[in-house]
Design an enzyme around this catalytic site. Sequence first.
Site, PDB file in Angstrom:
ATOM      1  N   ASP A 180     -30.226-130.089 -40.302  1.00  0.00           N
ATOM      2  CA  ASP A 180     -31.168-130.117 -41.431  1.00  0.00           C
ATOM      3  C   ASP A 180     -32.258-129.066 -41.229  1.00  0.00           C
ATOM      4  O   ASP A 180     -33.074-129.177 -40.308  1.00  0.00           O
ATOM      5  CB  ASP A 180     -31.785-131.519 -41.540  1.00  0.00           C
ATOM      6  CG  ASP A 180     -32.698-131.685 -42.748  1.00  0.00           C
ATOM      7  OD1 ASP A 180     -32.981-130.694 -43.445  1.00  0.00           O
ATOM      8  OD2 ASP A 180     -33.143-132.832 -42.985  1.00  0.00           O
ATOM      9  N   SER A 239     -36.828-138.230 -47.381  1.00  0.00           N
ATOM     10  CA  SER A 239     -37.595-137.010 -47.127  1.00  0.00           C
ATOM     11  C   SER A 239     -39.087-137.342 -47.054  1.00  0.00           C
ATOM     12  O   SER A 239     -39.499-138.118 -46.197  1.00  0.00           O
ATOM     13  CB  SER A 239     -37.292-135.980 -48.216  1.00  0.00           C
ATOM     14  OG  SER A 239     -37.775-134.708 -47.879  1.00  0.00           O
ATOM     15  N   HIS A 288     -29.925-131.634 -45.602  1.00  0.00           N
ATOM     16  CA  HIS A 288     -31.093-132.400 -46.036  1.00  0.00           C
ATOM     17  C   HIS A 288     -30.716-133.219 -47.259  1.00  0.00           C
ATOM     18  O   HIS A 288     -30.448-132.684 -48.337  1.00  0.00           O
ATOM     19  CB  HIS A 288     -32.248-131.449 -46.367  1.00  0.00           C
ATOM     20  CG  HIS A 288     -33.532-132.151 -46.659  1.00  0.00           C
ATOM     21  ND1 HIS A 288     -34.269-132.788 -45.674  1.00  0.00           N
ATOM     22  CD2 HIS A 288     -34.215-132.347 -47.812  1.00  0.00           C
ATOM     23  CE1 HIS A 288     -35.355-133.311 -46.217  1.00  0.00           C
ATOM     24  NE2 HIS A 288     -35.343-133.064 -47.507  1.00  0.00           N
TER      25      HIS A 288
END
Length: 412
Positions: free
Chosen positions: A346, A220, A375
Amino acid sequence: MISLDFNFNILTRDLSHYLENQVKVGLFGSGVGLSLVLGFSAAYTCYYLVSVAKKPQLISGGKKFYQFLREQCPVVSETYYPTFWCWESRIQTLLRPFVTAKPGVVYRNELIKAADGGQISLDWFDNDDSFSHPDPATRPTVLLLPGLTGTSRESYILHMVQQSRDLGYRCVVFNNRGVSGEMLLTPRTYCAANTEDLETVIEHIQRANEAAPIMAAGVSMGGMMLANYLGRKGRETCLKGVVVFSAGWDVFECTASLEKPLDRFLFNSYLTSCLQASVHRHRPVLEKCYDIDHVMKAKTIREFDERFTSIMFGYPTNDDYYHDASPVHRLKSVQVPMLCLNAADDVFSPSHAIPVEAVKQNPNLALLITCHGGHIGFLEGLWPRQSTYMDRVFKQFAKAVIEQGGGLADLS
């Protein structure tokens, strides 16, 4: 499609025929209930196999990197079967921290000094019991970067440490300032655009183990930071390869997606409160330079960045910060093999913002896109307690880079 419809019709006909002639007693004294259950199960299974379970899309800017991945990382060519009862993106995202196990890992903590007088917390897993690499001087090192508010204790980080341990490698987790229990010594935290702390960490790791190869993995925001670092450094880095998971490539698009009503309720508000909690913990240091009361009233990540992050790092506006933080603008300058895994569903990194065309222009880049996964989800198996699809991608790529890295020389 004709063949599929034909087979499904035959399946339904045969199932109904069986139930009518063989099932004498079922739900409420007949076979009707069982018929409905089996009919629904057959329909769901058919839908899952046709519409959910799919092979990922592999895109690369060069044939050499593409072929290397196909040969050394078979997972990139295999069908990804998401956990059949939770393949939807938001469910995958929300459930992963709760359903995946947390492997037991004992870290060695190290605090190092930054140029501005601050301190950075590193958690080392030395893997001194490694059979394949018993010499610590040459034992490969994997640098791990967690997400926005993550630390070395996140389940996805612990799983990557476990995978590295199985390969015989050493791991070090780069915890962003102020998130893992250490004190802030200066009024500065972190952001995706600023890579000074990451550069300090990589130089420190290299000095500590000069003969050991180093690769990195970022998740991320950690992946965004890694991509921005590579874009700035070009060939001037010791990293042999990088893998990035669920990165947000265009911050404007990411924040816009997270501000949609449902996603704002499920994710945005929670992450904003986590960021504010970190600020509150270090309020005595930070309130000397920033209006903390104003920061604590932010309702979204965008408002938090407008009131805190962009100001801290000296950007004229928040839009200037978001542009600088978006890795899509630096992909053309990446000179180290980098594999990027994203899920098309996502909500943190919407599919239309995945930089397919930019990746095609750089032979050092490869993009792996799954239809589902959410995600940092990528759950698979009936009860996904252990390895996920993301973990398998990490393990195979890390091994390929460390042990078959010669095949990545001169990708251009």
